[in-house]
Scaffold this active site. Sequence first.
Site, mmCIF file in Angstrom:
data_model
loop_
_atom_site.group_PDB
_atom_site.id
_atom_site.type_symbol
_atom_site.label_atom_id
_atom_site.label_comp_id
_atom_site.label_asym_id
_atom_site.label_seq_id
_atom_site.Cartn_x
_atom_site.Cartn_y
_atom_site.Cartn_z
ATOM 1 N N GLU A 151 -3.707 7.918 7.907
ATOM 2 C CA GLU A 151 -4.736 7.057 7.334
ATOM 3 C C GLU A 151 -5.075 5.906 8.294
ATOM 4 O O GLU A 151 -6.234 5.546 8.472
ATOM 5 C CB GLU A 151 -4.256 6.502 5.988
ATOM 6 C CG GLU A 151 -5.326 5.795 5.182
ATOM 7 C CD GLU A 151 -4.840 5.351 3.810
ATOM 8 O OE1 GLU A 151 -5.615 4.667 3.113
ATOM 9 O OE2 GLU A 151 -3.697 5.677 3.435
ATOM 10 N N HIS A 177 0.833 -1.206 0.000
ATOM 11 C CA HIS A 177 0.000 0.000 0.000
ATOM 12 C C HIS A 177 0.867 1.255 0.000
ATOM 13 O O HIS A 177 0.549 2.252 -0.660
ATOM 14 C CB HIS A 177 -0.915 -0.019 1.234
ATOM 15 C CG HIS A 177 -1.684 1.237 1.440
ATOM 16 N ND1 HIS A 177 -1.327 2.178 2.389
ATOM 17 C CD2 HIS A 177 -2.780 1.731 0.813
ATOM 18 C CE1 HIS A 177 -2.175 3.177 2.343
ATOM 19 N NE2 HIS A 177 -3.066 2.942 1.409
ATOM 20 N N GLU A 211 2.101 1.923 -3.424
ATOM 21 C CA GLU A 211 0.999 2.503 -4.204
ATOM 22 C C GLU A 211 0.968 4.023 -4.030
ATOM 23 O O GLU A 211 0.833 4.776 -4.998
ATOM 24 C CB GLU A 211 -0.325 1.893 -3.758
ATOM 25 C CG GLU A 211 -1.554 2.503 -4.406
ATOM 26 C CD GLU A 211 -2.740 2.622 -3.468
ATOM 27 O OE1 GLU A 211 -3.336 3.722 -3.381
ATOM 28 O OE2 GLU A 211 -3.085 1.610 -2.824
ATOM 29 N N HIS A 212 1.109 4.490 -2.787
ATOM 30 C CA HIS A 212 1.146 5.938 -2.517
ATOM 31 C C HIS A 212 2.358 6.590 -3.187
ATOM 32 O O HIS A 212 2.258 7.650 -3.798
ATOM 33 C CB HIS A 212 1.218 6.184 -1.012
ATOM 34 C CG HIS A 212 -0.107 6.197 -0.331
ATOM 35 N ND1 HIS A 212 -0.568 7.272 0.403
ATOM 36 C CD2 HIS A 212 -1.079 5.265 -0.260
ATOM 37 C CE1 HIS A 212 -1.768 6.993 0.895
ATOM 38 N NE2 HIS A 212 -2.092 5.770 0.508
#
Length: 419
Positions: A126, A46, A49-50
Amino acid sequence: MINRITLENGVRIICEKIPHVRSVSVGIWVGAGSRNEKKEINGISHFIEHMLFKGTKKRSAKEIAESIDSIGGQINAFTGKECTCYYTKTLDTHIDIAIDVLTDMFFNSVFSEKDIDIERKVVLEEISMYEDSPEDLVHDYLSETVWENDAIGMPILGTYESLHNIERDTIVNYISEHYLPENTVIAVAGNFDDNVLIDIVKKNFGSWYSDRKPVKQFEKANFKVSNRIKQKDIEQVHICLGFEGIEHGNDDLYSLLAINNVFGGGMSSRLFQKIREERGLVYSIYSYPSSYCNAGLFTIYAGMNPEHRDTFLKLVMEEIKILIKHGISEEELAKSKEQLKGSYILGLESTSSRMNSLGKSELMLGKVYTPEEVLKKIDEVNNEKVREIIEKVFQMEKMSIAVVGNINEKLIYQNIYEK
């Protein structure tokens, strides 16, 4: 018509031309998700991905966004337990720009130390936001409960601890292990010129080679029966009941989807009508199946005032026992199948939904079913198969429970199976 091409290096192109639309959705799918991670670097899929949006050798983060914004398109990404997807949706006349931007991000991201430190703060926020959403958190907690000590149970976002172990070298090494030609699918759905599309993809991906091979297929995840509470000082209590479900690619999943529609899949379902509409005990209640490679989960969720907890559990147990004893009627099954077909066909009207279906199926299963084949599989669901799947999934002695809330652990599990 669905067209499938494999380049010499192993990159797969799966595309479906829809000439009557003016949009085109493009996705780069990689077989790298939280299930591929080690505990110490949980969340790295993840995090990468960022980072791919933070700038390349020729575009800044702002320029990446502006490249697609300026043509009225959309660009985004998502990470799952078993894959990551970077995608765009643009007018068909801008497919070359879309693929150029995605390719630039995919191959030329800089991963500067400064950006890594900044994005680490963003992802930590997040995680904090997720922690403040118990209605979402409890689902991850159930996965962690039933697949304890298996990577499939780890959170996609990672943890506060694991995020601090992710540095530039960690990112580069992880990409070199998992971002491989044979582990990548380019999925396209919408209006495009076949020859132009293939030429663009070959130009951008054809010369990509690696000595490494993708890791072997995931081992079967062992389902653990367990009851766990995450104490949180909140007004409501959020509960997930979990049963072992059906793995991805198994046709039995269509029968489970039909059962789910009747049992807890919508506002007309038994759980919603009995527990919310008739009794007013909860605001939100639903059930759903999740499927992965060699693993599946069937989840029942509800959020409620703690004083309604025992009544809720009693009513759910009653509904499960009714389902086990009597199954679902022919009328309920017929309606459920029409519901499944309607949802599926409506989803086909979106190029992004079609692209998602193509990419995930090709990446995870190595094959893609046509709409006609999917509808046929739904039609083939019958009550004999439904009874078989109910017996297989709803085993009361193999039910796990995850709870987020401010409650007494001893109270919630006392004699639950007899209620």
